[in-house]
Design a protein around this motif. Structure first.
Motif, PDB file in Angstrom:
ATOM      1  N   GLY A 178       5.415 -44.377 -16.622  1.00  0.00           N
ATOM      2  CA  GLY A 178       6.046 -43.748 -17.911  1.00  0.00           C
ATOM      3  C   GLY A 178       4.983 -43.619 -18.973  1.00  0.00           C
ATOM      4  O   GLY A 178       3.815 -44.133 -18.701  1.00  0.00           O
ATOM      5  N   PRO A 179       5.377 -43.470 -20.166  1.00  0.00           N
ATOM      6  CA  PRO A 179       4.590 -43.556 -21.436  1.00  0.00           C
ATOM      7  C   PRO A 179       4.023 -44.898 -21.526  1.00  0.00           C
ATOM      8  O   PRO A 179       4.598 -45.974 -21.238  1.00  0.00           O
ATOM      9  CB  PRO A 179       5.181 -43.141 -22.665  1.00  0.00           C
ATOM     10  N   ARG A 180       2.763 -44.918 -22.149  1.00  0.00           N
ATOM     11  CA  ARG A 180       1.940 -46.124 -22.482  1.00  0.00           C
ATOM     12  C   ARG A 180       2.930 -46.754 -23.353  1.00  0.00           C
ATOM     13  O   ARG A 180       3.499 -46.347 -24.264  1.00  0.00           O
ATOM     14  CB  ARG A 180       0.827 -45.865 -23.068  1.00  0.00           C
ATOM     15  N   ASP A 192      14.402 -44.480 -21.973  1.00  0.00           N
ATOM     16  CA  ASP A 192      14.068 -43.053 -21.440  1.00  0.00           C
ATOM     17  C   ASP A 192      15.168 -42.850 -20.314  1.00  0.00           C
ATOM     18  O   ASP A 192      15.220 -43.595 -19.331  1.00  0.00           O
ATOM     19  CB  ASP A 192      12.719 -43.004 -21.005  1.00  0.00           C
ATOM     20  N   SER A 210       0.264 -47.178 -17.797  1.00  0.00           N
ATOM     21  CA  SER A 210       1.201 -45.930 -17.896  1.00  0.00           C
ATOM     22  C   SER A 210       1.680 -45.381 -16.428  1.00  0.00           C
ATOM     23  O   SER A 210       1.670 -44.298 -16.136  1.00  0.00           O
ATOM     24  CB  SER A 210       0.891 -44.642 -18.676  1.00  0.00           C
ATOM     25  N   ASP A 270       4.783 -48.689 -26.531  1.00  0.00           N
ATOM     26  CA  ASP A 270       4.613 -48.530 -28.034  1.00  0.00           C
ATOM     27  C   ASP A 270       4.599 -50.051 -28.659  1.00  0.00           C
ATOM     28  O   ASP A 270       5.415 -50.681 -28.631  1.00  0.00           O
ATOM     29  CB  ASP A 270       5.428 -47.792 -28.333  1.00  0.00           C
ATOM     30  N   PRO A 278       2.347 -41.378 -12.633  1.00  0.00           N
ATOM     31  CA  PRO A 278       1.331 -40.226 -13.169  1.00  0.00           C
ATOM     32  C   PRO A 278       1.318 -39.099 -12.230  1.00  0.00           C
ATOM     33  O   PRO A 278       1.556 -39.273 -11.137  1.00  0.00           O
ATOM     34  CB  PRO A 278       0.295 -40.971 -13.537  1.00  0.00           C
ATOM     35  N   ARG A 335       8.478 -42.536 -13.902  1.00  0.00           N
ATOM     36  CA  ARG A 335       7.965 -41.508 -13.483  1.00  0.00           C
ATOM     37  C   ARG A 335       6.553 -42.002 -13.357  1.00  0.00           C
ATOM     38  O   ARG A 335       5.624 -42.361 -14.129  1.00  0.00           O
ATOM     39  CB  ARG A 335       8.085 -40.658 -14.699  1.00  0.00           C
TER      40      ARG A 335
END
Length: 384
Positions: A345-347, A360, A342, A349, A367, A365
């Protein structure tokens, strides 16, 4: 829109603590006893390099690559001054300028990682300025998910999903003799059992083998569903790769290219006729712009392209979805909690052997632990 500033920071994100770094994995250094037991004992600078590009309208684009303090220095001391004040409108032109400026000194490795980090940030900035996710900027995709093969040190953890392949990292090379060869084969039997019927298995030799050893391994693995051998020999040794290709079972491919750092390197591999699966890494091989050129080249051949370490790079997932037909991607198993999943961005899926295509509109982005490195007056190379 003009580019207001470019800044890179090297940040320790825990790469050296990963299982694939701390256990015995074959490498070009395996023949030296001092460095044989773990990659962490010799690996090149391993801090992740985050690149921040700010446009004059206030939008910020982010890129991420490898190479630690070396790549950070190339971006900050050289590439930033070339691009600051330039117009963002033609990212390919900017990437060409960066690459050309490095030609007298370096044409691969750290140099192209630096170019890649900036290029990825430029694409992210362009996507944000246009108000759309990168996958749409690249042409869009009707796919919501992509099939995944898993690179893992623990094959038994992936017996319950319809993965599109399981790949091992070879623990041994020629220096370990017959005992090491038998251990490599035993490992692949574990992978075949875990994968189950009709699921291919693969092995990554990480430049640690030679032609004789590669052929001995393939002969010993003749009863296994081995789809490819990855990087058994350095990619510049085309002569030995040709010998392996000529003598190897034609059903076993040579997967090459994650140590090819440019379109020129990939073109050499394609021309040689030895490569069965081409695997450039977008964050190493000059970024999105350079990899688009590689995909165009490969489209004129029958060689499939699988972007290296795809699931840790949202831009690579976007490229696979938008720019490839029938794409397959790689996920490197870092365990359940690694921050490397991550970094932008988010982990990802992952479900049912597939990964979701990132859509997105906020783009890349980093952390929160990375951001202090970019505070005013922060000392370069101090990790978070």
């Amino acid at each position: 829109m003009k580019i207001r500033s470019i800044t890179a920071r090297a940040v320790d994100c825990g790469f050296q603590k990963q299982t694939l770094q701390t256990t015995r994995i074959a490498s070009p250094m395996s023949r030296f006893p001092r460095f044989a037991e773990s990659r962490a004992s010799w690996m090149w600078p391993t801090k992740k390099v985050f690149v921040r590009v700010e446009g004059e309208d206030g939008h910020i684009g982010w890129g991420c690559t490898n190479g630690g303090e070396v790549v950070e220095m190339i971006v900050n001391a050289h590439l930033a001054r070339l691009l600051t004040g330039e117009d963002l409108g033609d990212v390919a032109l900017l990437q060409d300028q960066m690459t050309a400026s490095l030609l007298p000194n370096d044409r691969s490795g750290f140099a192209m990682m630096a170019v890649a980090g900036v290029d990825i940030a430029l694409w992210d900035l362009q996507a944000k300025a246009s108000g759309q996710p990168l996958v749409d900027l690249l042409g869009g995709s009707a796919q919501d998910t992509l099939p995944v093969y898993m690179t893992t040190p623990r094959p038994e953890a992936f017996t319950d999903g319809p993965w599109h392949g399981l790949k091992a990292a070879a623990p041994y090379g020629p220096e370990a003799g017959q005992e090491g060869l038998e251990a490599n084969i035993a490992l692949m039997r574990r992978f075949a059992e875990a994968a189950g019927p009709d699921v291919p298995i693969m092995i990554d030799a990480f430049l640690a083998w030679d032609a004789d050893y590669t052929l001995r391994f393939a002969e010993a693995a003749a009863d296994l569903p081995l789809a490819w051998i990855e990087d058994p020999i350095p990619p510049q040794n085309i002569e030995d790769l040709r010998r392996v290709r000529d003598e190897l079972d034609p059903d076993i491919a040579l997967a090459l290219g994650n140590f090819a750092y440019s379109r020129a390197d990939c073109a050499d591999l394609l021309r040689s006729g030895v490569v069965g699966v081409l695997q450039p890494d977008v964050a190493w091989a000059g970024g999105i712009t350079e990899t688009l050129a590689v995909l165009d080249m490969a489209a004129g051949t029958d060689v499939p392209v699988i972007l290296h370490n795809t699931c840790e790079q949202p831009w690579s997932l976007a490229m696979a979805a938008a720019c490839q037909t029938g794409a397959q991607v790689e996920c490197v198993d870092r365990g359940e909690t690694s921050p490397l999943y991550s970094l932008m961005g988010p982990r990802p899926d992952l479900a049912g052997g597939h990964v979701a295509v990132p859509r997105d509109p906020e783009g890349n982005r980093p952390p929160q632990f990375v951001l202090p490195a970019f505070d005013a007056g922060a000392e370069i190379s101090k990790g978070g």
